[in-house]
Design a protein around this motif. Sequence first.
Motif, PDB file in Angstrom:
ATOM      1  N   GLY A 160       0.800  -1.207   0.000  1.00 11.57           N
ATOM      2  CA  GLY A 160       0.000   0.000   0.000  1.00 11.57           C
ATOM      3  C   GLY A 160       0.837   1.264   0.000  1.00 11.57           C
ATOM      4  N   ARG A 161       0.195   2.379  -0.326  1.00 10.79           N
ATOM      5  CA  ARG A 161       0.921   3.653  -0.390  1.00 10.79           C
ATOM      6  C   ARG A 161       1.084   4.290   0.986  1.00 10.79           C
ATOM      7  NH1 ARG A 161      -3.492   7.465  -0.914  1.00 10.79           N
ATOM      8  NH2 ARG A 161      -5.430   6.324  -1.332  1.00 10.79           N
ATOM      9  N   ARG A 162       0.574   3.652   2.026  1.00 13.66           N
ATOM     10  CA  ARG A 162       0.761   4.123   3.398  1.00 13.66           C
ATOM     11  C   ARG A 162       1.540   3.049   4.160  1.00 13.66           C
ATOM     12  NH1 ARG A 162      -4.678   5.666   2.262  1.00 13.66           N
ATOM     13  NH2 ARG A 162      -4.949   7.937   2.277  1.00 13.66           N
ATOM     14  N   PRO A 163       2.851   3.118   4.169  1.00 13.01           N
ATOM     15  CA  PRO A 163       3.671   2.042   4.760  1.00 13.01           C
ATOM     16  C   PRO A 163       3.331   1.747   6.215  1.00 13.01           C
ATOM     17  CG  PRO A 163       5.041   3.516   3.455  1.00 13.01           C
ATOM     18  CD  PRO A 163       3.686   4.152   3.528  1.00 13.01           C
ATOM     19  N   LEU A 164       2.992   2.755   7.001  1.00 15.52           N
ATOM     20  CA  LEU A 164       2.705   2.502   8.409  1.00 15.52           C
ATOM     21  C   LEU A 164       1.397   1.728   8.592  1.00 15.52           C
ATOM     22  CD1 LEU A 164       3.908   5.853  10.005  1.00 15.52           C
ATOM     23  CD2 LEU A 164       4.961   3.600  10.204  1.00 15.52           C
ATOM     24  N   ARG A 165       0.459   1.871   7.660  1.00 14.96           N
ATOM     25  CA  ARG A 165      -0.748   1.042   7.709  1.00 14.96           C
ATOM     26  C   ARG A 165      -0.378  -0.403   7.421  1.00 14.96           C
ATOM     27  NH1 ARG A 165      -5.830   0.931   9.708  1.00 14.96           N
ATOM     28  NH2 ARG A 165      -6.640   2.774   8.623  1.00 14.96           N
ATOM     29  N   ASN A 166       0.514  -0.635   6.470  1.00 11.91           N
ATOM     30  CA  ASN A 166       0.964  -1.996   6.192  1.00 11.91           C
ATOM     31  C   ASN A 166       1.585  -2.627   7.436  1.00 11.91           C
ATOM     32  OD1 ASN A 166       0.321  -1.235   3.555  1.00 11.91           O
ATOM     33  ND2 ASN A 166       2.447  -0.946   2.945  1.00 11.91           N
ATOM     34  N   VAL A 167       2.415  -1.842   8.147  1.00 12.91           N
ATOM     35  CA  VAL A 167       3.097  -2.340   9.344  1.00 12.91           C
ATOM     36  C   VAL A 167       2.084  -2.630  10.449  1.00 12.91           C
ATOM     37  CG1 VAL A 167       4.722  -1.721  11.168  1.00 12.91           C
ATOM     38  CG2 VAL A 167       5.266  -1.184   8.796  1.00 12.91           C
ATOM     39  N   ALA A 168       1.114  -1.743  10.639  1.00 12.00           N
ATOM     40  CA  ALA A 168       0.110  -1.954  11.682  1.00 12.00           C
ATOM     41  C   ALA A 168      -0.734  -3.191  11.397  1.00 12.00           C
ATOM     42  CB  ALA A 168      -0.777  -0.713  11.810  1.00 12.00           C
ATOM     43  N   ASP A 169      -1.132  -3.360  10.144  1.00  8.83           N
ATOM     44  CA  ASP A 169      -1.902  -4.542   9.740  1.00  8.83           C
ATOM     45  C   ASP A 169      -1.141  -5.809  10.117  1.00  8.83           C
ATOM     46  OD1 ASP A 169      -2.394  -6.747   7.619  1.00  8.83           O
ATOM     47  OD2 ASP A 169      -4.078  -5.400   7.229  1.00  8.83           O
ATOM     48  N   ALA A 170       0.152  -5.854   9.795  1.00  8.78           N
ATOM     49  CA  ALA A 170       0.965  -7.035  10.103  1.00  8.78           C
ATOM     50  C   ALA A 170       1.141  -7.213  11.602  1.00  8.78           C
ATOM     51  CB  ALA A 170       2.323  -6.915   9.423  1.00  8.78           C
ATOM     52  N   ALA A 171       1.296  -6.108  12.337  1.00  3.67           N
ATOM     53  CA  ALA A 171       1.526  -6.195  13.778  1.00  3.67           C
ATOM     54  C   ALA A 171       0.308  -6.754  14.504  1.00  3.67           C
ATOM     55  CB  ALA A 171       1.883  -4.816  14.331  1.00  3.67           C
ATOM     56  N   TRP A 172      -0.882  -6.323  14.127  1.00  5.43           N
ATOM     57  CA  TRP A 172      -2.088  -6.878  14.751  1.00  5.43           C
ATOM     58  C   TRP A 172      -2.259  -8.352  14.371  1.00  5.43           C
ATOM     59  CZ3 TRP A 172      -5.232  -5.037  18.485  1.00  5.43           C
ATOM     60  CH2 TRP A 172      -5.102  -3.693  18.837  1.00  5.43           C
ATOM     61  N   GLY A 173      -1.960  -8.675  13.123  1.00  2.75           N
ATOM     62  CA  GLY A 173      -2.038 -10.077  12.718  1.00  2.75           C
ATOM     63  C   GLY A 173      -1.090 -10.954  13.505  1.00  2.75           C
ATOM     64  N   ALA A 174       0.109 -10.450  13.792  1.00  2.00           N
ATOM     65  CA  ALA A 174       1.093 -11.219  14.552  1.00  2.00           C
ATOM     66  C   ALA A 174       0.646 -11.453  15.988  1.00  2.00           C
ATOM     67  CB  ALA A 174       2.432 -10.486  14.540  1.00  2.00           C
ATOM     68  N   ARG A 175      -0.268 -10.634  16.477  1.00  2.00           N
ATOM     69  CA  ARG A 175      -0.786 -10.785  17.842  1.00  2.00           C
ATOM     70  C   ARG A 175      -2.050 -11.636  17.887  1.00  2.00           C
ATOM     71  NH1 ARG A 175       2.319  -6.621  17.406  1.00  2.00           N
ATOM     72  NH2 ARG A 175       3.390  -5.669  19.179  1.00  2.00           N
ATOM     73  N   GLY A 176      -2.402 -12.251  16.774  1.00  3.29           N
ATOM     74  CA  GLY A 176      -3.554 -13.147  16.752  1.00  3.29           C
ATOM     75  C   GLY A 176      -4.878 -12.448  16.570  1.00  3.29           C
ATOM     76  N   ALA A 177      -4.866 -11.253  15.994  1.00  3.26           N
ATOM     77  CA  ALA A 177      -6.104 -10.503  15.792  1.00  3.26           C
ATOM     78  C   ALA A 177      -6.853 -11.002  14.557  1.00  3.26           C
ATOM     79  CB  ALA A 177      -5.806  -9.015  15.641  1.00  3.26           C
ATOM     80  N   ARG A 178      -8.147 -10.694  14.523  1.00  3.26           N
ATOM     81  CA  ARG A 178      -8.930 -10.788  13.299  1.00  3.26           C
ATOM     82  C   ARG A 178      -8.760  -9.429  12.618  1.00  3.26           C
ATOM     83  NH1 ARG A 178      -9.027 -13.695  17.748  1.00  3.26           N
ATOM     84  NH2 ARG A 178     -10.097 -15.685  17.479  1.00  3.26           N
ATOM     85  N   VAL A 179      -8.089  -9.422  11.503  1.00  2.00           N
ATOM     86  CA  VAL A 179      -7.773  -8.180  10.805  1.00  2.00           C
ATOM     87  C   VAL A 179      -8.781  -8.010   9.673  1.00  2.00           C
ATOM     88  CG1 VAL A 179      -6.036  -6.930   9.475  1.00  2.00           C
ATOM     89  CG2 VAL A 179      -5.347  -8.356  11.414  1.00  2.00           C
ATOM     90  N   PHE A 180      -9.671  -7.048   9.834  1.00  2.00           N
ATOM     91  CA  PHE A 180     -10.727  -6.815   8.860  1.00  2.00           C
ATOM     92  C   PHE A 180     -10.255  -5.741   7.882  1.00  2.00           C
ATOM     93  CE2 PHE A 180     -12.694  -8.139  12.863  1.00  2.00           C
ATOM     94  CZ  PHE A 180     -13.372  -9.269  12.445  1.00  2.00           C
ATOM     95  N   ARG A 181      -9.981  -6.152   6.642  1.00  2.00           N
ATOM     96  CA  ARG A 181      -9.486  -5.224   5.624  1.00  2.00           C
ATOM     97  C   ARG A 181     -10.680  -4.648   4.873  1.00  2.00           C
ATOM     98  NH1 ARG A 181      -4.561  -9.312   4.063  1.00  2.00           N
ATOM     99  NH2 ARG A 181      -3.261  -8.782   5.875  1.00  2.00           N
ATOM    100  N   LEU A 182     -10.795  -3.335   4.949  1.00  2.00           N
ATOM    101  CA  LEU A 182     -11.999  -2.645   4.496  1.00  2.00           C
ATOM    102  C   LEU A 182     -11.712  -1.768   3.285  1.00  2.00           C
ATOM    103  CD1 LEU A 182     -13.131  -1.471   8.042  1.00  2.00           C
ATOM    104  CD2 LEU A 182     -13.739  -3.610   6.871  1.00  2.00           C
ATOM    105  N   PRO A 183     -12.611  -1.784   2.304  1.00  2.00           N
ATOM    106  CA  PRO A 183     -12.516  -0.837   1.194  1.00  2.00           C
ATOM    107  C   PRO A 183     -13.231   0.458   1.565  1.00  2.00           C
ATOM    108  CG  PRO A 183     -14.307  -2.354   0.797  1.00  2.00           C
ATOM    109  CD  PRO A 183     -13.724  -2.713   2.162  1.00  2.00           C
ATOM    110  N   GLY A 184     -13.702   1.216   0.581  1.00  2.00           N
ATOM    111  CA  GLY A 184     -14.450   2.435   0.871  1.00  2.00           C
ATOM    112  C   GLY A 184     -15.725   2.127   1.641  1.00  2.00           C
ATOM    113  N   ILE A 185     -15.961   2.841   2.722  1.00  2.00           N
ATOM    114  CA  ILE A 185     -17.114   2.611   3.585  1.00  2.00           C
ATOM    115  C   ILE A 185     -18.167   3.688   3.309  1.00  2.00           C
ATOM    116  CG2 ILE A 185     -17.911   2.455   5.976  1.00  2.00           C
ATOM    117  CD1 ILE A 185     -14.916   1.854   6.700  1.00  2.00           C
TER     118      ILE A 185
END
Length: 273
Positions: free
Chosen positions: A105-130
């Motif tokens: 993605g064009r927002r690197p810190l969002r990519n990092v946060a997504d991976a960090a929550w996933g590494a902690r066993g989260a359900r990571v809900f990836r959302l398009p335009g709401i």
Amino acid sequence: MRLFVFGLGYAARAVADAAGAPVLATTRDGRDGTIRFDDAAAVRAGLAASTHVLSSVPPDETGDPVLRHYDAALAGRWLGYLSSTGVYGDTGGAWVDEEAAADRGRRPLRNVADAAWGARGARVFRLPGIYGPGRSPLTRVARGEAHRTGIAGQVFSRVHVADLASGVVAGFRAPAGAYNLADDLPAPQDEVVSYAAQLLGLAPPPVVPLEQLSPAARGFHAENRRVANGKAKRVLNWRPRFPDYRAGLRALSATTSPTAASPAPAAASNVQR
């Protein structure tokens, strides 16, 4: 079950309403009976009393604020994170599912946060335009804020906020992992805003060339992808109530005036301090 929500914004408020359980939540300023995010003692007390934790807080300039301040207090709880399908980056209009790389993605810190929550066993809900009540192409068309771009071949996915909420609630009983919550019909933005104008009995919005848009808008329109929702349907047993933008906008049009935007949604009734 007792749900703790970091960041009671538009999407998270819909989840809180749909949760069917007592909810504690944070905001930046503690409005509407919520907890201030920086009130560490109150936040940790709320977390200690909760079984489920959902974060909708985006990363700031240095990373994920929730993990930075409260990571240790999250252990032993169901974790959910509202991420973005933007982590997939531009696919040239191709379909993308949860097996694709999520660091483009064009927002690197969002990519990092997504991976960090996933590494902690989260359900990571990836959302398009709401979109949903008070926040939809209908609203923007009614306010005279919508435009078309005239870009050929570009499509986006989107999700009605009610379907987002039902997907997260279904995730309360699901295994950890990433889930795309998107409708069934990726479509060009010009097509969507033109349909909104038709429902309101108005002319299609004007075409604004890409070079006249803001840098943020140009970055958004630099991406082109279709988001697959098959995993959410299989694993969460989730089906969108509004499977395409036409169904969603038709439902919203009954409460949207062609001369005024719909009111903002009411506060979640089960949020407690």
